[in-house]
Write an enzyme that holds these catalytic residues in place. Structure first.
Site, PDB file in Angstrom:
ATOM      1  N   ARG A 249      22.017 -21.890 -22.718  1.00 32.47           N
ATOM      2  CA  ARG A 249      21.092 -22.480 -23.682  1.00 32.47           C
ATOM      3  C   ARG A 249      20.315 -21.326 -24.332  1.00 32.47           C
ATOM      4  O   ARG A 249      20.115 -20.274 -23.730  1.00 32.47           O
ATOM      5  CB  ARG A 249      20.147 -23.454 -22.992  1.00 32.47           C
ATOM      6  CG  ARG A 249      20.879 -24.675 -22.425  1.00 32.47           C
ATOM      7  CD  ARG A 249      19.939 -25.622 -21.712  1.00 32.47           C
ATOM      8  NE  ARG A 249      20.665 -26.793 -21.247  1.00 32.47           N
ATOM      9  CZ  ARG A 249      21.275 -26.872 -20.067  1.00 32.47           C
ATOM     10  NH1 ARG A 249      21.238 -25.834 -19.233  1.00 32.47           N
ATOM     11  NH2 ARG A 249      21.923 -27.969 -19.723  1.00 32.47           N
ATOM     12  N   LYS A 276      16.871 -25.748 -17.952  1.00 31.73           N
ATOM     13  CA  LYS A 276      16.452 -27.031 -18.488  1.00 31.73           C
ATOM     14  C   LYS A 276      16.340 -28.015 -17.346  1.00 31.73           C
ATOM     15  O   LYS A 276      17.173 -28.045 -16.449  1.00 31.73           O
ATOM     16  CB  LYS A 276      17.476 -27.533 -19.506  1.00 31.73           C
ATOM     17  CG  LYS A 276      17.143 -28.897 -20.106  1.00 31.73           C
ATOM     18  CD  LYS A 276      18.231 -29.331 -21.065  1.00 31.73           C
ATOM     19  CE  LYS A 276      17.916 -30.709 -21.649  1.00 31.73           C
ATOM     20  NZ  LYS A 276      18.986 -31.170 -22.563  1.00 31.73           N
ATOM     21  N   HIS A 346      23.085 -22.675 -30.318  1.00 31.30           N
ATOM     22  CA  HIS A 346      23.327 -23.681 -29.292  1.00 31.30           C
ATOM     23  C   HIS A 346      24.709 -24.311 -29.462  1.00 31.30           C
ATOM     24  O   HIS A 346      25.329 -24.747 -28.489  1.00 31.30           O
ATOM     25  CB  HIS A 346      22.251 -24.772 -29.362  1.00 31.30           C
ATOM     26  CG  HIS A 346      22.217 -25.659 -28.161  1.00 31.30           C
ATOM     27  ND1 HIS A 346      21.445 -25.390 -27.053  1.00 31.30           N
ATOM     28  CD2 HIS A 346      22.869 -26.812 -27.883  1.00 31.30           C
ATOM     29  CE1 HIS A 346      21.616 -26.337 -26.147  1.00 31.30           C
ATOM     30  NE2 HIS A 346      22.476 -27.216 -26.623  1.00 31.30           N
ATOM     31  N   ARG A 349      27.905 -23.620 -27.304  1.00 28.45           N
ATOM     32  CA  ARG A 349      28.185 -24.369 -26.071  1.00 28.45           C
ATOM     33  C   ARG A 349      29.242 -25.441 -26.332  1.00 28.45           C
ATOM     34  O   ARG A 349      30.192 -25.616 -25.565  1.00 28.45           O
ATOM     35  CB  ARG A 349      26.906 -24.991 -25.524  1.00 28.45           C
ATOM     36  CG  ARG A 349      25.922 -23.966 -24.985  1.00 28.45           C
ATOM     37  CD  ARG A 349      24.552 -24.577 -24.685  1.00 28.45           C
ATOM     38  NE  ARG A 349      24.609 -25.648 -23.706  1.00 28.45           N
ATOM     39  CZ  ARG A 349      24.711 -25.486 -22.395  1.00 28.45           C
ATOM     40  NH1 ARG A 349      24.792 -24.245 -21.891  1.00 28.45           N
ATOM     41  NH2 ARG A 349      24.722 -26.502 -21.578  1.00 28.45           N
ATOM     42  N   HIS A 373      25.517 -28.559 -16.820  1.00 29.87           N
ATOM     43  CA  HIS A 373      25.208 -29.975 -16.999  1.00 29.87           C
ATOM     44  C   HIS A 373      24.926 -30.557 -15.630  1.00 29.87           C
ATOM     45  O   HIS A 373      25.794 -30.602 -14.771  1.00 29.87           O
ATOM     46  CB  HIS A 373      26.366 -30.705 -17.685  1.00 29.87           C
ATOM     47  CG  HIS A 373      26.481 -30.361 -19.131  1.00 29.87           C
ATOM     48  ND1 HIS A 373      27.614 -30.588 -19.866  1.00 29.87           N
ATOM     49  CD2 HIS A 373      25.595 -29.792 -19.993  1.00 29.87           C
ATOM     50  CE1 HIS A 373      27.441 -30.182 -21.122  1.00 29.87           C
ATOM     51  NE2 HIS A 373      26.209 -29.688 -21.216  1.00 29.87           N
ATOM     52  N   TYR A 383      27.868 -29.259  -3.737  1.00 29.67           N
ATOM     53  CA  TYR A 383      29.273 -29.173  -3.326  1.00 29.67           C
ATOM     54  C   TYR A 383      30.117 -28.630  -4.475  1.00 29.67           C
ATOM     55  O   TYR A 383      30.949 -27.737  -4.291  1.00 29.67           O
ATOM     56  CB  TYR A 383      29.770 -30.558  -2.909  1.00 29.67           C
ATOM     57  CG  TYR A 383      31.261 -30.606  -2.620  1.00 29.67           C
ATOM     58  CD1 TYR A 383      31.772 -30.128  -1.415  1.00 29.67           C
ATOM     59  CD2 TYR A 383      32.150 -31.120  -3.552  1.00 29.67           C
ATOM     60  CE1 TYR A 383      33.133 -30.159  -1.141  1.00 29.67           C
ATOM     61  CE2 TYR A 383      33.514 -31.159  -3.300  1.00 29.67           C
ATOM     62  CZ  TYR A 383      33.996 -30.687  -2.094  1.00 29.67           C
ATOM     63  OH  TYR A 383      35.333 -30.716  -1.838  1.00 29.67           O
TER      64      TYR A 383
END
Length: 413
Positions: A249, A276, A346, A349, A373, A383
């Protein structure tokens, strides 16, 4: 045999007058009596035995300001305290001190104390954002109110006021910030519960995310050529090139500090407070790892030879020692290159995500993890973080290799 005391009536209390040769005390039972004074004042007192066995007297106040029933209620409270082995006189003094402390512990006082504690734990930019959110939105309404007396309804009103400005993201930030102040207040004994808990369910739904524009895959060679040929500050050129190749970001890129970059280990470690997310995630969430390709490591070594003396990897032009480049630096450069409305910082991404997924070489979950995300299930997220790590290392090297191939296409006849 104990003397039987007939409870007082309000008429007796009202008509009772001091007499030099008459009764000076009217007893109600249980140690409670009304003391008649020569001045005409009638004062409620309670005679009781302290936990240490000694007698003591507690004053409740003057009649009729303190009514007969009110005096009896105070007697009941004192008797309950005595039954628990407490001294009513000491308990009353403690209650006074607590009341004084509650009045002094305003929301602003507690918030500033909390912010001061967090100053060394958060990045300068994040600390400033949270501090400003409280100063601009919370302090005007509740800053001077005792923190222990602020109800949830008032907090909701503050957040809804921000929502009416159309600032839905800010409304969420304000609620998070207020909530964390109250969690700190609860932890330090200023409040018993957090009145901000559960209020997030009453926030307005945020509008669908508008994805930042980016070019399509066939346009990538020309985009890379223009970036290479762009004439600007070295910090801007390197920031743009690294944004393409690492796709974090924007705020995560521009605020990066040299200690986050392990060039020998080919790894960029972004601390959670710069990621974020909500406050709890910033405080206790995991770091985000960006494996660095050989091309990116070379770029960063070159850049370090230029400005490694500064705190930030991309120091600003005006105050390089204390501030990085601005959020809009990369976007302005792309606009100069002719990509206004077609490509943003941005947006890299989205470009990376699209091409990587279309390649079919990597699992979508690994790509999502590299894009940072978040998953709501923290156990699953941890995990996945471990499971996909080696795949992400390959992914990032493949991406740099892909971009290098695309750049060569731009020079092909």
């Amino acid at each position: 045999m104990a003397r039987i005391i007939t409870p007082l009536t309000d008429i007796q209390c009202r008509q009772a007058k001091y007499s030099a040769d008459g009764k000076k005390k009217l007893f109600d039972g249980g140690g409670l009596y009304l003391l008649l004074k020569a001045s005409g004042t009638k004062t409620w007192r309670l005679k009781y035995v302290q936990p240490n066995g000694k007698e003591n007297t507690l004053t409740f106040g003057d009649y009729p300001t303190i009514s007969l029933q009110a005096a009896r209620d105070k007697r009941s409270v004192a008797q309950a305290q005595i039954a628990e082995g407490k001294n009513p006189a000491i308990e009353r003094e403690l209650a006074k001190q607590i009341a004084i402390q509650e009045q002094n512990d305003t929301f602003k006082v507690v918030a500033e104390e909390w912010l001061a504690m967090k100053k060394d734990q958060w990045s300068e930019g994040y600390h400033s954002r949270i501090s400003n959110a409280l100063k601009s939105n919370a302090y005007p309404d509740i800053g001077n109110l005792p923190v222990a007396q602020i109800p949830g309804l008032v907090i909701l009103g503050i957040v809804q006021k921000v929502e009416k400005r159309g600032a839905l993201e800010m409304a969420s930030r304000v609620l998070d910030s207020i909530g964390m102040v109250f969690k700190y207040a609860a932890a330090t004994g200023r409040v018993k519960a957090n009145p901000a808990d559960g209020l997030d369910q009453f926030l307005k739904d945020r509008p669908p995310v508008k994805h930042r524009p980016h070019v399509d895959a066939p346009q990538v060679p020309e985009l890379l050529r223009r970036i290479d040929n762009y004439h600007g500050r070295p910090e801007t050129i390197y920031a743009t090139k690294l944004m393409v190749r690492t796709f974090p970001r924007t705020s995560e890129l521009i605020w990066v500090e040299w200690p986050e970059l392990d060039l020998d280990g080919a790894m960029w470690v972004i601390p959670p407070d710069r990621m974020k997310g909500r406050l709890m995630a910033k405080m206790y969430g995991p770091v985000h790892l960006i494996p660095l390709s050989t091309q990116v490591v070379t770029m960063l070594r070159d850049l370090k030879s230029i400005n490694g003396r500064y705190k930030y990897v991309f120091p600003g032009e005006r105050n390089p020692a204390t501030r990085p480049i601005s959020n809009e630096t990369i976007n302005k450069a792309l606009k100069t290159m002719g990509y206004e409305g077609e490509q943003t910082g941005h947006g890299f991404r989205g470009l990376a995500s699209t091409i990587m997924n279309d390649s079919g070489l990597f699992r979508p979950e690994a790509i999502e993890m590299q894009l940072s995300h978040k998953k709501k299930d923290q156990v699953e997220a941890a995990y996945n973080h471990a499971e996909y790590f080696l795949e992400r290392v390959k992914l990032m090297q493949w991406w740099s290799d892909y971009l290098e191939q695309q750049r060569q296409k731009a020079d092909s006849p």
